[in-house]
Design a protein around this motif. Structure first.
Motif, PDB file in Angstrom:
ATOM      1  N   SER A 178      25.266 -25.694  15.357  1.00 23.44           N
ATOM      2  CA  SER A 178      24.182 -26.139  14.490  1.00 23.44           C
ATOM      3  C   SER A 178      23.057 -26.779  15.304  1.00 23.44           C
ATOM      4  CB  SER A 178      24.680 -27.089  13.413  1.00 23.44           C
ATOM      5  OG  SER A 178      25.877 -27.693  13.784  1.00 23.44           O
ATOM      6  N   PHE A 229      24.305 -18.677  11.396  1.00 21.89           N
ATOM      7  CA  PHE A 229      23.206 -19.166  12.241  1.00 21.89           C
ATOM      8  C   PHE A 229      22.738 -18.111  13.236  1.00 21.89           C
ATOM      9  CE2 PHE A 229      24.326 -23.293  10.552  1.00 21.89           C
ATOM     10  CZ  PHE A 229      23.060 -23.788  10.302  1.00 21.89           C
ATOM     11  N   PRO A 282      14.320 -18.706  19.993  1.00 19.85           N
ATOM     12  CA  PRO A 282      15.390 -18.299  19.063  1.00 19.85           C
ATOM     13  C   PRO A 282      16.152 -17.071  19.540  1.00 19.85           C
ATOM     14  CG  PRO A 282      13.308 -18.536  17.899  1.00 19.85           C
ATOM     15  CD  PRO A 282      13.012 -18.717  19.336  1.00 19.85           C
ATOM     16  N   ALA A 338      21.130 -23.982  17.151  1.00 24.76           N
ATOM     17  CA  ALA A 338      20.329 -23.140  16.274  1.00 24.76           C
ATOM     18  C   ALA A 338      19.082 -23.877  15.809  1.00 24.76           C
ATOM     19  CB  ALA A 338      21.164 -22.685  15.090  1.00 24.76           C
ATOM     20  N   CYS A 339      19.273 -25.122  15.378  1.00 26.18           N
ATOM     21  CA  CYS A 339      18.126 -25.861  14.855  1.00 26.18           C
ATOM     22  C   CYS A 339      17.146 -26.191  15.970  1.00 26.18           C
ATOM     23  CB  CYS A 339      18.580 -27.162  14.191  1.00 26.18           C
ATOM     24  SG  CYS A 339      19.613 -26.869  12.773  1.00 26.18           S
ATOM     25  N   HIS A 384      16.691 -24.407   8.550  1.00 26.72           N
ATOM     26  CA  HIS A 384      17.850 -24.444   9.444  1.00 26.72           C
ATOM     27  C   HIS A 384      18.624 -25.757   9.255  1.00 26.72           C
ATOM     28  CE1 HIS A 384      16.457 -20.920  11.649  1.00 26.72           C
ATOM     29  NE2 HIS A 384      17.539 -20.976  12.395  1.00 26.72           N
ATOM     30  N   THR A 424      14.456 -15.508  12.734  1.00 26.37           N
ATOM     31  CA  THR A 424      13.284 -16.237  13.214  1.00 26.37           C
ATOM     32  C   THR A 424      12.621 -15.482  14.360  1.00 26.37           C
ATOM     33  OG1 THR A 424      14.578 -18.183  12.701  1.00 26.37           O
ATOM     34  CG2 THR A 424      12.522 -18.526  13.875  1.00 26.37           C
ATOM     35  N   LEU A 471      20.359 -16.155  11.256  1.00 28.06           N
ATOM     36  CA  LEU A 471      19.163 -16.926  10.930  1.00 28.06           C
ATOM     37  C   LEU A 471      18.236 -17.028  12.149  1.00 28.06           C
ATOM     38  CD1 LEU A 471      18.682 -17.989   8.141  1.00 28.06           C
ATOM     39  CD2 LEU A 471      19.303 -20.266   8.903  1.00 28.06           C
ATOM     40  N   ASN A 472      18.831 -17.244  13.314  1.00 28.88           N
ATOM     41  CA  ASN A 472      18.024 -17.291  14.536  1.00 28.88           C
ATOM     42  C   ASN A 472      17.425 -15.929  14.843  1.00 28.88           C
ATOM     43  OD1 ASN A 472      17.993 -19.906  15.310  1.00 28.88           O
ATOM     44  ND2 ASN A 472      19.681 -19.756  16.748  1.00 28.88           N
ATOM     45  N   VAL A 522      14.759 -23.447  17.098  1.00 21.95           N
ATOM     46  CA  VAL A 522      13.610 -23.226  16.221  1.00 21.95           C
ATOM     47  C   VAL A 522      12.627 -24.386  16.371  1.00 21.95           C
ATOM     48  CG1 VAL A 522      12.873 -22.819  13.863  1.00 21.95           C
ATOM     49  CG2 VAL A 522      15.034 -21.933  14.633  1.00 21.95           C
ATOM     50  N   SER A 559      20.411 -25.859   6.088  1.00 22.36           N
ATOM     51  CA  SER A 559      21.578 -24.982   6.106  1.00 22.36           C
ATOM     52  C   SER A 559      22.798 -25.652   6.719  1.00 22.36           C
ATOM     53  CB  SER A 559      21.272 -23.718   6.906  1.00 22.36           C
ATOM     54  OG  SER A 559      20.211 -23.032   6.339  1.00 22.36           O
TER      55      SER A 559
END
Lengths: 100, 517, 633
Positions: free
Chosen positions: C32, C120, C12, C35-36, C103, C127, C123-124, C39, C106
């Motif tokens: 997206s 994002f 991340p 980012a996903c 994620h 994490t 958010l990353n 994780v 989101s």
């Protein structure tokens, strides 16, 4: 031979005359002349000293004073001239711009 | 003799300033090109200092010594682990400060640049001089360009601010001059030779009664420069009125000269007096930390807010310096660098805002982030660095300072740690009022986001912040030897600063008492 | 494969870096996916490490990976090093697993936001920081993660910073957390000075070896716990969490329910030897946890904002986790942390789905009867509510019951009773929420009703997965009464967390306690049913009868107001007074005074300067006469 004390008295008289003249006169030129008289009074005293006591140094100082007086006269007169141009007057009472 | 690299670093800016005098004053481009080139070369050469610096040697390196005026007044430069990074900080920030002036300074550009370069020479000289006379010359010389920088290019109340600045500083430095004379004559009486060499003085055991007066004279000069409470009030005024680059240099480097003075002169020269005054100094530093923080909380002008935050941060630095142990001292030096970067950057940021808004009052802003997103990212980083967020430089300095202070005194560490909370409070609150919320003032809609030049001079600072936060060993390793020697020098003369009884936590207990689970 | 675990946080981190540097140029879709995926990769690495951990003999726990010496100055040193053991493994799996689902959710929830990339990135970054926190092998590095998550929380709460309330809430969260952090740093410093290192293994050895006195241990433990009360929103520092609901809902789910707020619990569990050794500190933890559990639960009763109810519920559930840790049942505390991560993030995400359906409406008074419009959200929400209420056979039941049983077994009857009261309130307010939102008659705004729609698949699938885990997650930690082997979870954690000294409970007593828990949960649900579905007049009549209590609860005991009146305002007012009366008046006054005194004397003396040459000469002459006179006589 005139005794040295005569010269000293004359010098004192001249010096005091210079001081009195400086204080009672109101225009710069006369005051300036008074200063010159005082200088020459001092010169006279030095010369008398040199003559009577055989001090060569005194003669040197006289030359020094004469030189300084010459320079002073030149600069002083120039300053007076400039003051006259600015103020149209050389009365000392009117020159007080250096008042704190 | 090898290449006189220290003299080169010191006097290159001065040469640049002289060169600038021959450039016509309306050629803005040429003026800037030359001064920037000079500043960059100075920086590049000072980097050589870093790479060739021997981390294992505690004594000054690259020493240059020569007769100057005689009677002990020698030309004596040298650099060690304590001054190395302060010099680098100066040379690093100078090109940035010059770049930031491009659009800020609109008149008398030539004179401005000349003064900036002269200032650089003065500052570097202060950090390098090892002869007290030479030190004093640089110390005073640096005041002149600063006087003009604030007085000519400052804001509305600049005259008041310059007078205050000069009066405060002169008050201290004159007493220091007297003290230098006393040292000089004492040394002559003791040895029969003239010397103003710092290292000769280090060898000299001074009578404690005399030390007290000399220490007071020296530390007043330095305390004003730091500034320690209650000598701090010149700082907000000077900062508020100074042009951006002036504030940057003032905050980032000039304040460090005070703390550096304590490390280099006041403490090692007068260890007995230090012991005596330690409680006072420590308490003043503590008051500075909390007082600066509280004052920053209520400032209405962003610049004076940052200025008070400097008082608070430098209070922490001073408290660490007075803890007189290895960790705290390294922490203090590190924290000086951090403060230089973070506060310097905060002033740059305020300057960028000011160029757009022509105001620095917090209430005139609101919601700027929306209009200037890139700018807000930089602002955020500078703020977080100042708050001491781990991962950025501020944290390393703070944790080392706290640790060092804590080893000396539990109580003071507990009080000092309040800065963690206060710093977050005043900076975040300011950030919220300036950058967040709805856009209240329609003028804000006309602000441009920062341009390439502005990004260009902010990015190096950000890079350094991350570097110093993630791999601090680059810097700490070079300090070790000199700081260890410094600590030994004090400790060998005097046992100092055990003000608090040890807490139960580190008293080993008998094995039978402990029954784990 | 044994030590690839240190890569978990850095995937991340790499993604964050890319988003920071190039995020503005990348298309939404890439953002997206990246980012996903980052994780998810972390999750896979965590899984691999987990399985290789299972194969490693427990004697060699924890596996430590030292990257480099981070800070070293004198006797202070900290390494950038990570460790992996069962506790870290559980946390890493929860963070990456739940984090991944959130994620994904989101992607749908934030689809129309203009700051999609920024979201994002944060958010990353979160994490990354959270993984540093749970994988760090020393307290200094743990503190890095600790502050890092605090920063992300600040950024994400204030994500919609154009709103005053959001910006305020973010700032408040950060500052309140910092108060706790100050205690935490002091705790770390104490440990460092006592032990000479902040590595967990060294600290544990020092505790076992008796290097730390009991009083010192208590002091350290309390300081650390102050940090935990900030991060995990316990009394008296809980006030930031309800306001934190200003952030986007997935953020509330990830940070303010599943992961960050549990960091305090994790830390206490990590330092379990210290807390157990101190004894007193453990009792304080349990008491604070119990008081928070009930205090927050009462506040949840009267809230009308769907997210705020969940926020108070989170505070309350965190209280349960601390009860577990405080009474020495660390495994139970962590077990509740783990089940709570599923059902609470499920509840938040489902609440987000409700909001999404109603164009952002949060007020339960403007909902009702949504059951038939939201065929995915309703059942998942219901599962979450049943799980948290403590109805048997769902995850929440097992974990909450484990905590309460242990509290009783350790003789902490007061704590146990508070916990039980909290449990009944929990069941009540959760079902109040369900009934007001999904049942009863529709009270929708006409405008909202027009756009009413179920959320897209990208949001409902994570809901379904979380709902699945909310049901089954508990079965790895069955009550010990069913046999020693069945509590797989506790056995797995045993190398890190030695089991609590066995409470001497008979089989019958244990069954009784379980029965009480069940009855309590069902009772709470039943009361909610009576109040809000069967006879909806009751709440109003209660409010009429005891308006004072209702007002007190509705205004959250006026705690925010009290803090403002007692701490914040005096601080600001006091500073202003000092600034004006000391800085400006005294210090500057002294300086300006000395300046004007100099000026005064100057003016006085300047009277002598008349400007007339004659006067000067006179003075000169007098001077000369005096000097000559002195020389002569």
């Amino acid at each position: 031979m005139i005794p040295a004390s005569y010269f000293f008295f004359l010098s004192i008289i001249l010096f005091v005359l210079g001081i009195i003249a400086f204080f009672i006169k109101r225009d710069l030129i006369t005051q300036f002349m008074a200063v010159e008289i005082m200088l020459n009074a001092a010169n006279l005293a030095f010369i008398a000293l040199a003559k009577s006591h055989h001090f060569v140094d005194a003669q040197v100082i006289v030359f020094f004073i004469i030189t300084v007086a010459a320079a002073e006269a030149a600069i002083g007169l120039a300053i007076i001239l400039l003051i006259f141009r600015q103020k149209k007057s050389i009365k000392t009472e009117e020159i007080s711009s250096m008042k704190g | 003799m090898s290449f006189p690299i220290l003299s080169f670093v010191t006097f290159l800016p001065l040469l640049g300033a002289i060169l600038l005098m021959f450039i016509p004053k309306d050629k803005k481009g040429a003026l800037y090109t030359i001064s920037l080139a000079v500043a960059f070369i100075t920086f590049a050469v000072s980097l050589l200092l870093y790479f060739n610096f021997d981390a294992k040697t505690a004594d000054p390196q690259f020493v240059e010594k020569g007769a100057w005026l005689g009677y002990g007044i020698n030309y004596h430069l040298g650099i060690d682990g304590i001054s190395l990074f302060l010099v680098l900080l100066t040379t690093f920030l100078m090109p940035i400060a010059l770049l930031s002036s491009w659009s800020y300074i609109q008149e008398r550009i030539k004179e401005y640049l000349i003064f900036m370069l002269v200032l650089e020479t003065g500052i570097i000289g202060v950090f390098l001089a090892l002869n007290l006379f030479l030190f004093y010359v640089f110390w005073e010389a640096m005041l002149i360009p600063m006087y003009f920088l604030i007085g000519v290019w400052g804001g509305k109340r600049r005259i008041y601010a310059t007078f205050k600045f000069v009066l405060f500083t002169m008050l201290g430095s004159l007493l220091m001059l007297v003290a230098i004379f006393v040292l000089y004559s004492t040394y002559f009486k003791a040895t029969g030779t003239y010397s103003l060499d710092l290292f000769d003085y280090y060898q000299m055991g001074l009578n404690p009664g005399l030390q007290i007066w000399l220490f007071l004279a020296f530390s007043l000069a330095f305390a004003i420069k730091v500034p320690m409470f209650p000598f701090h009030t010149w700082l907000p005024d000077a900062h508020v009125e100074a042009p951006t680059a002036g504030s940057v240099i003032l905050a980032a480097v000039l304040l460090k000269m005070g703390a550096y003075g304590f490390l280099r002169f006041a403490i090692p020269l007068f260890p007995d007096a230090v012991t005596k005054f330690l409680p006072v100094l420590v308490i003043l530093s503590l008051i500075g930390i909390i007082y600066g923080g509280l004052m920053a909380l209520i400032q209405k002008d962003i610049k004076s807010l940052v200025a008070y935050s400097s008082v608070s941060h430098m209070g922490l630095v001073m408290l660490a310096v007075f803890s007189l142990n290895l960790e705290a001292t390294e922490g203090a030096i590190y924290q000086m660098l951090n403060h230089g970067l973070s506060t310097g950057m905060l002033f740059l940021i305020v300057g960028i805002l000011y160029e757009r808004a022509h105001t620095r009052l917090i209430k005139d802003f609101g919601g700027v982030s929306k209009q200037m997103p890139v700018f807000s990212a930089f602002f955020l980083i500078a703020m977080l660095s100042s708050v001491g967020l781990p991962g950025l430089n501020g944290f390393i300095g703070e944790i080392l300072c706290f640790f060092g202070i804590f080893s000396s005194s539990r109580l003071f560490a507990i009080l000092a740690i309040s800065t963690v909370i206060l710093a977050a409070a005043y900076l975040l609150w300011m950030f919220q009022r300036v950058m967040q919320g709805p856009i209240t003032n329609e003028k804000i809609l006309s602000y441009r986001d920062i341009n390439k030049r502005e990004i260009g001079y902010l990015v190096p600072i950000v890079v350094m912040m991350f570097w110093m936060g993630i791999y601090p060993q680059t810097f700490l390793r070079k300090m070790d030897a000199s700081v260890t020697q410094y600590i030994n020098r004090i400790k060998s003369k005097e046992k100092v600063f055990v003000l608090q009884p040890k807490s139960p936590a580190d008293k080993p207990v008998k094995a039978k008492e402990t029954k784990p689970r | 494969m044994k030590d690839i675990f240190w890569l978990i946080p850095f995937v991340p981190a790499l993604s964050t870096l890319i988003l920071v540097l190039f995020g503005r140029k990348l298309p939404k879709k890439v953002v997206s996916w990246q980012a996903c995926l980052s994780v998810f990769i972390s999750f896979i690495i965590a899984l691999i490490s987990f399985f290789s951990l299972l194969k490693t003999p427990p004697e060699s726990y924890p596996i430590v990976k030292n990257l480099f010496t981070w800070i070293s100055a004198g006797s202070f040193s900290a390494n950038l090093s990570f460790q992996f053991d069962p506790l870290s493994a559980v946390m890493a799996l929860v963070v990456t697993g739940v984090g991944f689902l959130i994620h994904v959710y989101s992607v749908g929830y934030m689809a129309h936001d203009k700051s999609y990339t920024r979201y994002f990135t944060y958010l990353n970054l979160f994490t990354f920081a959270m993984l540093i926190l749970v994988l760090a092998s020393n307290m200094i590095l743990m503190f890095v993660g600790w502050e890092g998550v605090g920063l992300c929380s600040y950024l994400l709460i204030g994500f919609w910073f154009e709103k005053h309330s959001a910006a305020n809430a973010g700032k408040k969260a950060f500052i309140v957390n910092r108060i706790g952090d100050a205690g935490f740093i002091l705790g770390i410093l104490f440990i460092f000075l006592a032990v000479g290192s902040s590595e967990f293994t060294a600290v544990n050895q020092a505790v076992l070896g008796g290097l730390i006195a009991r009083g010192g241990a208590t002091l350290i433990a309390i300081l650390l716990f102050i940090g935990a009360t900030g991060k995990s929103a316990q009394l008296p520092l809980y006030i930031w969490l309800p306001d934190a609901m200003e952030g986007p809902t997935p953020v509330s789910a990830l940070i303010h329910a599943a992961t960050m707020v549990t960091a305090g619990v994790y830390m206490v569990a990590r330092m379990n030897l210290l807390f157990t050794f101190s004894g007193t500190a453990g009792n304080i933890v349990a008491l604070v946890g119990a008081l928070t559990a009930i205090f927050a639960a009462t506040m949840a009763l009267t809230q009308n904002d769907i997210k705020r109810v969940l926020a108070y519920s989170t505070i309350s559930q965190l209280g349960y986790m601390f009860i577990g840790c405080g009474v020495g049942a660390y495994a139970a505390g962590i077990f509740h942390l783990y089940t709570h991560a599923f059902f609470k993030s499920l509840l938040f995400l489902a609440a987000g789905s409700v909001m999404h359906a109603l164009s952002g409406e949060l007020d339960m008074r403007k909902m009702g009867g949504l059951r038939k419009y939201l065929p995915w959200t309703y059942p998942t929400f219901l599962i979450g509510a049943i799980a948290i209420a403590g109805v048997p056979f769902l995850s929440g039941f097992f974990s909450k019951d484990a905590i309460l049983t242990q509290a009783y077994a350790q003789g902490q009857y007061f704590v146990w009773a508070l916990g039980l009261m909290g449990a009944i309130l929990t069941a009540f307010y959760m079902f109040r929420l369900i009934f007001l939102t999904f049942h009863g008659k529709e009270r929708l705004e006409p405008e909202a009703k027009k756009h009413l729609h179920e959320s897209p698949k990208v949001m409902t699938i994570p809901l379904a997965i979380l709902a699945f885990f909310s049901i089954v997650a508990g079965y790895i930690g069955l009550p010990v009464v069913l046999g020693k082997k069945v509590n797989i979870f506790q056995n797995f954690l045993e190398p890190v967390i030695p089991p609590a000294s066995e409470g001497h409970l008979s089989m019958g007593m244990e069954w009784t306690l379980i029965l009480i828990s069940v009855v309590v949960a069902l009772l709470g649900i039943y009361i909610a049913y009576v109040f809000y579905l069967k006879r909806p007049g009751i709440p109003h009549s209660i409010v009429r009868r005891i308006p004072g209590v209702y007002k007190l609860l509705y205004n959250k005991y006026y705690v925010d107001e009290a803090y403002n009146a007692v701490i914040v305002n005096p601080l600001i007012k006091g500073s202003e007074i000092i600034y004006e009366n000391f800085d400006l008046a005294v210090i500057d006054g002294a300086l300006n005074g000395s300046a004007s005194a100099t000026g005064f004397f100057g003016r006085a003396l300047s009277a002598l300067q008349t400007g007339y040459v004659k006067d000067y000469v006179l003075v000169f002459l007098l001077g000369a006469v005096i000097i000559v006179g002195i020389l002569l006589f």
